[in-house]
Every structure is written in structure tokens, then in C-alpha cells.
Enzyme design. Sequence first.
Site: not given
Length: 108
Positions: A43-46, A77
Site C-alpha cells: 500500500s506504500y506510495e511508489t 519500491f
Amino acid sequence: MSDKGFYTYKGFLDAARSFDGFGTTGDDAIRKREIAAFLAQTSYETRASEAIGADLLTNPDLGATDATISFKTAIWFWMTPQGNKPSSHDVIIGKWTPSAEGIEAGRV
């Protein structure tokens, strides 16, 4: 857009094959741990336009409409060191060793 059917196993495998060593380094336990940890953090932004070979600046919807591109951004990422932190891949497979400063700060 419904995500039903978007994230397919085939899309994941196609993207994973683009990154040498992802989910294939070490014994079964290490490989399973890497993939499980990767899936937990997706779910982390890349930011991955040039690195993954897709023009996301011109067509940012590719990340939401092309399953392989979507997985590629997340795997990029995972595999790429960011600033002063190692890649998650290197940590999981035991390639990263903390510096003395890192150990002192509790980053082991």
C-alpha cells in the site's frame, strides 16, 4: 473501477519476473518471508515510471488499469533502496548489514 479480477496471479508473476532475485533468493523460508512481507507493504506510495519501463507521467492511469504495471511499481519500491534505508529485499534476504550508527539507533 472494481478491483475484482485486476490483481491476478499472472499479473504478479509477470511483474516479479522483471526483477532478478525477487522471491527467488535464499531457501524456501526466506523466499516465502520476502513475498509475504512484500505483499504486506504494497500500500506504500511508489514512484517507478522510468525504472519499470512505463510512461506513468503521461499516462498515470496505467498503475490502476494494468495489473503488471501496478505490481511492477510496488516491486520496484521493494527492491530499490530509498534515501538512507536499504531495500526491503536486501533486508529480508540477509544482504544488508546495519552500520554501527544504525545499531546504536536500534535499526537492526
